[in-house]
Design an enzyme around this catalytic site. Structure first.
Site, short mmCIF file in Angstrom:
data_model
loop_
_atom_site.label_atom_id
_atom_site.label_comp_id
_atom_site.label_asym_id
_atom_site.label_seq_id
_atom_site.Cartn_x
_atom_site.Cartn_y
_atom_site.Cartn_z
N ASP A 1 0.65 -0.97 -0.37
CA ASP A 1 -0.08 0.31 0.28
C ASP A 1 0.52 1.61 -0.35
OD1 ASP A 1 1.13 -0.57 3.12
OD2 ASP A 1 -1.47 0.02 3.37
N ASP B 1 7.01 3.76 3.79
CA ASP B 1 7.27 4.66 4.90
C ASP B 1 8.61 4.95 4.70
OD1 ASP B 1 6.90 6.97 6.06
OD2 ASP B 1 5.84 5.33 8.12
N LYS C 1 6.21 7.06 0.15
CA LYS C 1 6.72 8.36 0.62
C LYS C 1 8.49 8.66 1.16
CE LYS C 1 3.42 8.53 4.65
NZ LYS C 1 3.32 8.58 6.08
N VAL D 1 -2.04 9.65 5.24
CA VAL D 1 -2.64 9.06 4.28
C VAL D 1 -3.64 7.66 5.02
CG1 VAL D 1 -1.90 10.86 2.58
CG2 VAL D 1 -1.46 8.19 2.71
P1 IMP Z 1 6.77 0.86 6.92
O1 IMP Z 1 8.03 0.18 7.42
O2 IMP Z 1 7.55 2.16 7.95
O3 IMP Z 1 7.39 1.21 5.83
O4 IMP Z 1 5.79 1.07 7.56
C1 IMP Z 1 5.00 0.76 6.08
C2 IMP Z 1 3.46 0.39 6.69
O5 IMP Z 1 2.71 1.28 7.61
C3 IMP Z 1 2.61 0.45 5.19
O6 IMP Z 1 2.87 -0.79 5.36
C4 IMP Z 1 0.95 1.46 6.09
O7 IMP Z 1 0.53 -0.03 6.59
C5 IMP Z 1 1.70 1.92 7.44
N1 IMP Z 1 1.63 2.65 7.15
C6 IMP Z 1 2.76 3.91 6.35
N2 IMP Z 1 2.42 4.83 6.32
C7 IMP Z 1 1.29 4.87 6.74
C8 IMP Z 1 0.23 6.10 6.52
O8 IMP Z 1 0.42 7.64 5.80
N3 IMP Z 1 -1.51 6.22 6.74
C9 IMP Z 1 -1.51 4.21 7.34
N4 IMP Z 1 -0.94 3.39 7.01
C10 IMP Z 1 0.60 4.39 6.63
MG MG Z 2 0.54 -2.48 5.04
#
Ligand code: IMP
Ligand code: MG
Length: 174
Positions: free
Chosen positions: A98, A101, A129, A151
């Protein structure tokens, strides 16, 4: 505290972009078969819509990993909640996420999936992002780059809510 949603990417724009990515994947893998791995729950809407826009034979598989609790801040703790039912050995895998981040979830997942001997492995994310990245993860297909805001919608949640919005919006706490 009250929550408000400001539309960032509308339904039509989203669907148009998903169709473009589907066409791109169809060209890139011409003559092959692809295995889409949808990362639940967030990527469910995106992965299903994307699969309909790919004109090749598609396997749609699901798995669930989590790095977020019920907050908007990444914990860095990753848990495999639901594994694949099928082997990915010798398959053209496209991991469908999805949003990327910090990149922690994907880095962990990619290492795990690479070890299972796929023929190829790429990453497709609906949203990116890039400003928030703490580990080196580079998606091969990106729907939209988004600013450093929280978001929701089109699969993305805040405490399990708002996934069903047909568009992407910025969650504003007033
Ligand atoms: P990462 O491991 O920090 O890249 O996190 C990724 C996961 O965090 C995504 O698959 C989402 O489930 C959640 N996530 C990160 N940013 C957002 C956001 O802005 N809205 C909703 N879920 C987010
Ligand atoms: Mg996710």
């Amino acid at each position: 505290m009250s929550e408000k949603i400001r539309v960032l990417i509308g339904e039509e724009e989203l669907n148009r972009r998903i169709a473009e990515i589907g066409a791109q994947i169809s060209r890139d893998y011409e003559g092959e078969q692809v295995c889409l791995i949808c990362i639940l729950k967030g990527a469910a809407f995106f992965a299903c819509e994307l699969s309909k826009r790919i004109t090749l034979p598609v396997n749609l598989e699901f798995m669930s990993v989590s790095s977020y609790g019920a907050s908007t801040v990444s914990s860095g703790v990753i848990e495999m909640k639901r594994d694949l039912e099928e082997s990915i050995e010798n398959k053209n895998v496209i991991v469908v996420e999805d949003i990327i981040d910090t990149g922690r979830t994907l880095k962990y997942l990619f290492e795990e999936l690479r070890g299972r001997g796929p023929k190829s492995i790429k990453l497709c994310t609906m949203l990116d992002k890039p400003q928030r990245r703490v580990v080196d993860v580079r998606p091969d297909y990106v729907g939209f780059e988004v600013p450093d805001e929280f978001v929701v919608g089109y699969g993305l949640d805040y405490s399990q809510r708002y996934r069903n919005l047909p568009y992407i919006g910025i969650l504003e706490m007033a």
